[in-house]
Write a protein that holds these residues in place. Structure first.
Motif, PDB file in Angstrom:
ATOM      1  N   CYS A  30      58.788  44.457  -1.393  1.00  0.00           N
ATOM      2  CA  CYS A  30      58.171  44.945  -0.156  1.00  0.00           C
ATOM      3  C   CYS A  30      57.127  46.016  -0.471  1.00  0.00           C
ATOM      4  O   CYS A  30      57.441  47.065  -1.028  1.00  0.00           O
ATOM      5  CB  CYS A  30      59.248  45.516   0.762  1.00  0.00           C
ATOM      6  SG  CYS A  30      58.618  46.140   2.328  1.00  0.00           S
ATOM      7  N   ALA A 172      56.918  48.738   4.480  1.00  0.00           N
ATOM      8  CA  ALA A 172      56.066  48.578   3.299  1.00  0.00           C
ATOM      9  C   ALA A 172      55.472  49.915   2.864  1.00  0.00           C
ATOM     10  O   ALA A 172      54.871  50.005   1.798  1.00  0.00           O
ATOM     11  CB  ALA A 172      54.954  47.572   3.573  1.00  0.00           C
ATOM     12  N   GLU A 191      45.319  44.882   2.644  1.00  0.00           N
ATOM     13  CA  GLU A 191      45.155  43.596   3.311  1.00  0.00           C
ATOM     14  C   GLU A 191      43.813  43.512   4.028  1.00  0.00           C
ATOM     15  O   GLU A 191      43.259  42.432   4.200  1.00  0.00           O
ATOM     16  CB  GLU A 191      46.301  43.369   4.299  1.00  0.00           C
ATOM     17  CG  GLU A 191      47.658  43.279   3.636  1.00  0.00           C
ATOM     18  CD  GLU A 191      48.790  43.056   4.627  1.00  0.00           C
ATOM     19  OE1 GLU A 191      48.555  42.339   5.632  1.00  0.00           O
ATOM     20  OE2 GLU A 191      49.888  43.586   4.410  1.00  0.00           O
ATOM     21  N   HIS A 219      47.856  38.217  -0.168  1.00  0.00           N
ATOM     22  CA  HIS A 219      49.227  38.577  -0.510  1.00  0.00           C
ATOM     23  C   HIS A 219      50.210  37.489  -0.114  1.00  0.00           C
ATOM     24  O   HIS A 219      50.095  36.886   0.956  1.00  0.00           O
ATOM     25  CB  HIS A 219      49.592  39.909   0.159  1.00  0.00           C
ATOM     26  CG  HIS A 219      48.700  41.037  -0.263  1.00  0.00           C
ATOM     27  ND1 HIS A 219      47.578  41.389   0.442  1.00  0.00           N
ATOM     28  CD2 HIS A 219      48.764  41.858  -1.343  1.00  0.00           C
ATOM     29  CE1 HIS A 219      46.972  42.385  -0.176  1.00  0.00           C
ATOM     30  NE2 HIS A 219      47.665  42.690  -1.255  1.00  0.00           N
ATOM     31  N   LYS A 221      53.684  37.932   0.064  1.00  0.00           N
ATOM     32  CA  LYS A 221      54.737  38.510   0.913  1.00  0.00           C
ATOM     33  C   LYS A 221      56.042  37.715   0.820  1.00  0.00           C
ATOM     34  O   LYS A 221      56.589  37.235   1.813  1.00  0.00           O
ATOM     35  CB  LYS A 221      54.282  38.614   2.374  1.00  0.00           C
ATOM     36  CG  LYS A 221      53.120  39.562   2.576  1.00  0.00           C
ATOM     37  CD  LYS A 221      52.811  39.758   4.042  1.00  0.00           C
ATOM     38  CE  LYS A 221      51.684  40.738   4.246  1.00  0.00           C
ATOM     39  NZ  LYS A 221      51.362  40.958   5.661  1.00  0.00           N
TER      40      LYS A 221
END
Length: 231
Positions: A30, A172, A191, A219, A221
């Motif tokens: 994370c 995060a 991002e 990303h 994730k």
């Protein structure tokens, strides 16, 4: 000073060297700077000391640097789900400095704030306290912990602007603000690079003064532990 770089590899140019110390934001998978970690692997830098809460999983995140034997020492609070981390530590291939989680966060925060050390009760009477200065305050024993400053910090944020102001999203955030402040040079991957002035000033968690370089990335994730109930 231009801070925006076109790729993680470009952002790492001329700042990595063998034997350096690197603070890495994230918790498990994370909020990890996954693009910068991949680019760091490609540099071939070796014998590095990594300050990070844990080392991710075997095939993603920081675990990739364990696979390539680029990490000499981990300063962490949790071995976690990484079997290779455990194997290298138990076989003596990897040095490990265990820290209570709150102590590790405070060591990074203190280093970023210019505080060389602080006293804490956490760890008193355990192996954590061995070899450290003890001092009594109001009849209670505390141990001295040193602040952490690293040669480089790599972090992940939700949004950042061209000056390097960063905002994190929900959990995060984790260790990212502390790592960002602790690095002599800090590189952030985000991002989205937002227009100057568009970030809510009250939502800027890491101000631009701590960030020297910024890069936008894609990303994955991944979910570290997916748990579902029976249908």
């Amino acid at each position: 000073m231009k801070k925006v770089y076109t790729s993680a590899a470009k952002a790492l140019e001329d700042v990595v060297f063998d034997g350096m110390t690197i603070a890495v934001g994230g918790f498990g998978l994370c909020g990890i700077p996954e693009n910068l970690i991949l680019a760091l692997r490609e540099t071939g830098v070796k014998d590095i000391t990594v300050v990070s809460n844990n080392c991710g999983v075997d095939d993603f995140g920081m675990g990739l640097l364990l696979q390539t034997r680029q990490i000499k020492k981990m300063v962490s609070s949790y071995v976690g789900e990484n079997a290779e981390f455990m194997r290298q530590y138990l076989s003596g291939e990897l040095e490990l400095e265990f820290n209570p989680q709150g102590t590790l966060a405070e060591r990074l925060r203190a280093g970023g704030a210019g505080i060389p050390g602080f006293y804490t009760k956490t760890g008193v009477g355990t192996i954590i306290a061995e070899g450290k200065e003890h001092k009594d305050f109001d009849g209670e024993t505390y141990i001295l912990e040193r602040g952490i400053r690293t040669d480089l910090a790599i972090v992940k944020a939700y949004k950042g602007d061209e000056k390097g102001n960063l905002t994190y999203r929900m959990t995060a955030m984790n260790f990212n603000p502390e790592c960002a402040a602790a690095g002599k040079i800090t590189i952030a991957e985000v991002e989205e690079i937002a227009p100057l002035g568009s970030l809510d000033k009250m939502a800027i968690h890491t101000p631009e003064i701590y960030v020297q370089r910024i890069v936008q990335g894609e990303h994955v994730k991944r979910i570290e532990q997916r748990t579902t109930r029976a249908g």
